[in-house]
Scaffold this motif. Sequence first.
Motif, PDB file in Angstrom:
ATOM      1  N   ASP A  63      20.626 -14.026  11.672  1.00  0.00           N
ATOM      2  CA  ASP A  63      21.169 -13.873  10.376  1.00  0.00           C
ATOM      3  C   ASP A  63      21.873 -14.883  10.169  1.00  0.00           C
ATOM      4  OD1 ASP A  63      19.738 -11.648  10.229  1.00  0.00           O
ATOM      5  OD2 ASP A  63      21.377 -10.292  10.690  1.00  0.00           O
ATOM      6  N   ARG A  64      22.297 -15.912  10.914  1.00  0.00           N
ATOM      7  CA  ARG A  64      23.265 -17.052  10.844  1.00  0.00           C
ATOM      8  C   ARG A  64      23.164 -17.690   9.555  1.00  0.00           C
ATOM      9  NH1 ARG A  64      19.837 -18.928  14.223  1.00  0.00           N
ATOM     10  NH2 ARG A  64      19.471 -21.172  14.365  1.00  0.00           N
ATOM     11  N   VAL A 115      27.487 -11.210  14.680  1.00  0.00           N
ATOM     12  CA  VAL A 115      26.634 -11.753  13.734  1.00  0.00           C
ATOM     13  C   VAL A 115      25.347 -12.146  14.496  1.00  0.00           C
ATOM     14  CG1 VAL A 115      26.047 -13.690  12.256  1.00  0.00           C
ATOM     15  CG2 VAL A 115      28.364 -12.750  12.005  1.00  0.00           C
ATOM     16  N   ARG A 116      24.347 -11.634  14.097  1.00  0.00           N
ATOM     17  CA  ARG A 116      22.951 -11.666  14.575  1.00  0.00           C
ATOM     18  C   ARG A 116      22.518 -13.171  14.530  1.00  0.00           C
ATOM     19  NH1 ARG A 116      18.828 -10.347  12.483  1.00  0.00           N
ATOM     20  NH2 ARG A 116      17.422 -10.130  14.391  1.00  0.00           N
ATOM     21  N   ASP A 153      16.407 -13.491  18.252  1.00  0.00           N
ATOM     22  CA  ASP A 153      17.337 -13.437  16.892  1.00  0.00           C
ATOM     23  C   ASP A 153      18.258 -12.470  17.190  1.00  0.00           C
ATOM     24  OD1 ASP A 153      16.249 -15.657  15.829  1.00  0.00           O
ATOM     25  OD2 ASP A 153      14.880 -14.518  14.411  1.00  0.00           O
ATOM     26  N   ASP A 154      18.228 -11.517  18.228  1.00  0.00           N
ATOM     27  CA  ASP A 154      18.966 -10.407  18.334  1.00  0.00           C
ATOM     28  C   ASP A 154      20.507 -11.002  18.951  1.00  0.00           C
ATOM     29  OD1 ASP A 154      17.909  -8.487  16.677  1.00  0.00           O
ATOM     30  OD2 ASP A 154      16.859  -7.838  18.577  1.00  0.00           O
ATOM     31  N   LYS A 169      21.824 -16.921   6.728  1.00  0.00           N
ATOM     32  CA  LYS A 169      22.024 -16.195   5.565  1.00  0.00           C
ATOM     33  C   LYS A 169      23.690 -16.394   5.103  1.00  0.00           C
ATOM     34  CE  LYS A 169      18.653 -12.902   6.674  1.00  0.00           C
ATOM     35  NZ  LYS A 169      18.602 -11.425   7.038  1.00  0.00           N
ATOM     36  N   ARG A 198      30.816 -17.411   8.727  1.00  0.00           N
ATOM     37  CA  ARG A 198      29.966 -16.846  10.063  1.00  0.00           C
ATOM     38  C   ARG A 198      30.995 -16.337  11.078  1.00  0.00           C
ATOM     39  NH1 ARG A 198      25.848 -21.811  10.889  1.00  0.00           N
ATOM     40  NH2 ARG A 198      24.725 -21.411   8.872  1.00  0.00           N
TER      41      ARG A 198
END
Length: 131
Positions: free
Chosen positions: A63-64, A59-60, A32-33, A66, A72
């Motif tokens: 976290d997309r 953008v991580r 996810d990083d 969110k 994005r």
Amino acid sequence: LSGAVVPTCVIDFPFADRPTPTNPHGLNLQGDDRHLERMYCFKEVDEDTRVVIHVHTLVRWGDRGKLHPNSRARKVTSVNVRHAKNISGQFQQDGGGFSLGVVPVDGTLRSDWRRRFNRGLGGQLEWVWAD
């Protein structure tokens, strides 16, 4: 040739920045990083070829979800344009030295962005094109 293009798709995918022989200082981001990379594809009207725009973000990947899909890639760190040709039913992109770097314009940022990112200065690298 008219030079006209028609948008065909937008694809988000993770960018890990893996170290390679030509890029030994890659960030090697995991899971996810990894960073979100977006690809915009356009069909050239007069040919069976594509113009492909790659947009890099900070953008991580994790976290997309969110973020609304439209936001994005509002802040980007790098943009490159490639040409893709239909070879045996599959589109293959030019890459590496054949891509046209659009952003960042400054050569120092092109080579120094990883050091700035690792020092927590990622905000200095972002271009807000949507405003």
